[in-house]
Design an enzyme around this catalytic site. Structure first.
Site, short mmCIF file in Angstrom:
data_model
loop_
_atom_site.label_atom_id
_atom_site.label_comp_id
_atom_site.label_asym_id
_atom_site.label_seq_id
_atom_site.Cartn_x
_atom_site.Cartn_y
_atom_site.Cartn_z
N ARG A 51 -29.04 30.15 83.82
CA ARG A 51 -28.59 28.85 84.33
C ARG A 51 -28.79 28.71 85.83
NH1 ARG A 51 -22.67 29.22 82.13
NH2 ARG A 51 -23.11 31.22 83.09
N HIS A 178 -31.00 50.29 70.60
CA HIS A 178 -31.85 51.04 71.54
C HIS A 178 -31.96 52.52 71.20
CE1 HIS A 178 -28.13 52.17 73.67
NE2 HIS A 178 -28.84 53.07 74.32
N HIS A 240 -25.52 52.84 66.35
CA HIS A 240 -26.29 54.01 66.80
C HIS A 240 -26.10 55.24 65.89
CE1 HIS A 240 -26.87 51.44 70.14
NE2 HIS A 240 -25.84 51.80 70.86
#
Ligand code: NDP
Ligand code: BG6
Length: 484
Positions: A51, A178, A240
């Site tokens: 923004r 990840h 994970h």
């Protein structure tokens, strides 16, 4: 060993939340590293979006600062940094408003890979997906990358899947975990499926139990507001640790192909037994060593959120019936150490009269730090005096075995972003996989909420709560020591 870097196709990558913490610390420095490695073609571009009303130049300056802060000095070359920054652009956009989208549409090219990274709060994922389509920006081949957390329970994950599916096909959606981008986590698949050695023994007949540990030394500090609504189960186990468990437990896929791998992982998640209260230990770190307690870092002084969890998990299928998987993860523990330890059973019969010194074979896969593998084997203790046994490690530290290249592996984020551009979904979670993981997680959390369980306090720099030791002791087993 010579590394082969194959450039990916030309791309326009838009990072929504391009000024945020994740973009500054991981995504943009990672892209710079891929650029200097020669993986980005000259005509590829990265477009930051948020923004704040920034010019291209101000955005580039902030990315230069991020590179300065998060890329090691020996990788920072002023000429290369300037070349990289020249590929960056910025558009001011509010995910929930209509300004800026026309400008973004004007910037995007049709003849290159289009990727949109949603590195913003999950509440905005639906807004972004909707506007990318309603403004006619994303094409049918475009990819969207969705950050964690993907929902906070089954209902919210289903709702999010349904929202994204209104605008994008599953083959366009890249849900990030990840851990799957970590070099050593991928090595789990190489170790299992590129060697004949382990597979015949990879079953309950030969494996006594498996321990999966992800221990951190950091506390929750500045993330208290997010973390207190999450806790270790949602923040680490549902994603994970679940992925690590799947890679250890899954059947060999017929090919290293996205759906073949994800189908096998899904079968493991669906075969997980419910976990009862006796097989769960939750903890919360206390103050100590000059640091505040968990409760000092969150807004609710009566919080029952766990910063540590240990679980005993069973997989009901032919391969694993009778082999427990012990999982544990926590913050503010004595060391940052993640490893998987596979403990084998005793030989069926000992030919040695004096088996003193005998210990089980253990395959230890160290995920971080000091990545590598140790296979603990029995040998004869050297010297005269008969056959006495001793356990020694067959030690393979990847950095020693592979040389300097092993130290220069891509960070998880940079590898995963390049996989998005390549269109390879193998290391991303499919919608049904995420839902299955929540379907297993939800009743466990509901159980302790209904019982009103309080997490047990544990000392910082310890191995976690005392009760976690009991979780294994009562089975006649013990946790491996947590150490770097
Ligand atoms: P930050 O709060 O640091 O950054 C948020 C970013 O989103 C800023 O660039 C912000 O800029 C932008 N933003 C906020 N509101 C809007 C809006 N309405 N429209 C467009 N842009 C907006 O968050 P993080 O970078 O830490 O996290 C981003 C995502 O990544 C989250 O989903 C988080 O859960 C996930 N994640 C983060 C990790 C981390 O280590 N930081 C680790 C794992 C996942 P502006 O205010 O100018 O709009
Ligand atoms: C994130 C969690 O997904 O993973 C964090 O939200 C955690 O709480 C982090 O610290 C651990 O990642 P890594 O790569 O440092 O092991």
């Amino acid at each position: 060993m010579v590394s082969r870097v194959i450039p990916v196709e030309a791309f326009d990558l838009v990072i929504f939340g391009g000024t945020g913490d994740l973009a500054r610390r991981k995504i943009l420095p990672g892209l710079y590293r891929r650029f200097i490695a020669g993986q980005m073609t000259d005509d590829s571009r990265i477009i930051g979006a948020a923004r704040a009303d920034l010019t291209d130049d101000i955005f580039r300056k902030s990315v230069a600062e991020a590179i300065e802060e998060f890329v090691p000095a020996n990788r920072r070359d002023p000429k290369l940094i300037a070349d990289f920054l020249a590929r960056l652009h910025y558009v001011a956009i509010d995910a929930q408003g209509d300004g800026g989208w026309a400008q973004l549409k004007g910037l995007m090219r049709r003849n290159v890979v289009q990727a949109y990274y949603f590195s913003v709060a999950p509440a905005l994922f639906g807004d972004l997906a909707l506007r990318l389509k309603s403004h006619g920006i994303a094409d049918d081949q475009a990819r969207i990358v969705v950050e964690k957390p993907f929902g906070r329970d089954l209902a919210s994950a289903r709702a999010l899947n349904a929202t994204l599916a209104q605008h994008f096909h599953e083959s366009q959606i890249y849900r990030i975990d990840h851990y799957l981008g970590k070099e050593t986590v991928q090595n789990l698949m190489a170790v299992r499926f590129a060697n004949i050695l382990f597979e015949p023994l990879w079953k309950s007949e030969y494996i006594d139990h498996v321990q999966i540990t992800v221990a951190e030394t950091v506390g929750v500090e500045g993330r208290g507001a997010y973390y207190d609504k999450s806790g270790a189960m949602r923040d680490m186990v549902q994603n994970h640790l679940m992925q690590l468990l799947c890679l250890i437990a899954m059947e060999p896929p017929y090919h290293f192909d996205p759906d073949a791998v994800r189908d096998e992982k899904l079968k493991v998640i669906r075969a997980l037994d419910p976990v009862g209260p006796l097989d769960i230990v939750r903890g919360q770190y206390l103050a100590g060593a000059g640091q505040g307690s968990y409760l000092d870092h969150c807004e609710d002084p009566t919080s029952r959120t766990e910063s540590y969890i240990a679980l005993k998990v069973h997989i009901s299928n032919w391969r694993w019936k009778g082999t427990p998987f012990y999982l544990r993860t926590g913050k503010r523990l004595r060391a940052r150490a993640s490893e998987i330890a596979i403990t084998f059973r005793e030989p069926p019969h000992s030919i040695f009269d004096d088996a003193k010194g005998w210990r089980e074979n253990v395959l230890v896969i160290r995920l971080q730090p000091d990545e590598g593998m140790n296979l603990m084997v029995m040998i004869k203790e050297p010297g005269p005096g008969g056959m006495r046994l001793a356990q020694v490690p067959l030690d393979m530290t990847f950095a020693d075995a592979l040389g300097p290249e092993a130290e220069d592996v891509p960070d998880a984020y940079e590898r995963l972003v390049m996989d998005v551009i390549r269109g390879n979904q193998t290391l991303f979670m499919r919608g049904d996989e995420v839902e299955a993981a929540w379907a297993w997680t939800d009743p466990i959390i509901a159980g302790w909420e209904q019982r009103g369980d309080r997490p047990q306090g544990y000392d910082p720099a310890s191995s976690g709560p005392e009760d976690a030791l009991m979780l294994m002791h009562r089975d006649g087993r013990r946790w491996r020591e947590i150490r770097e």
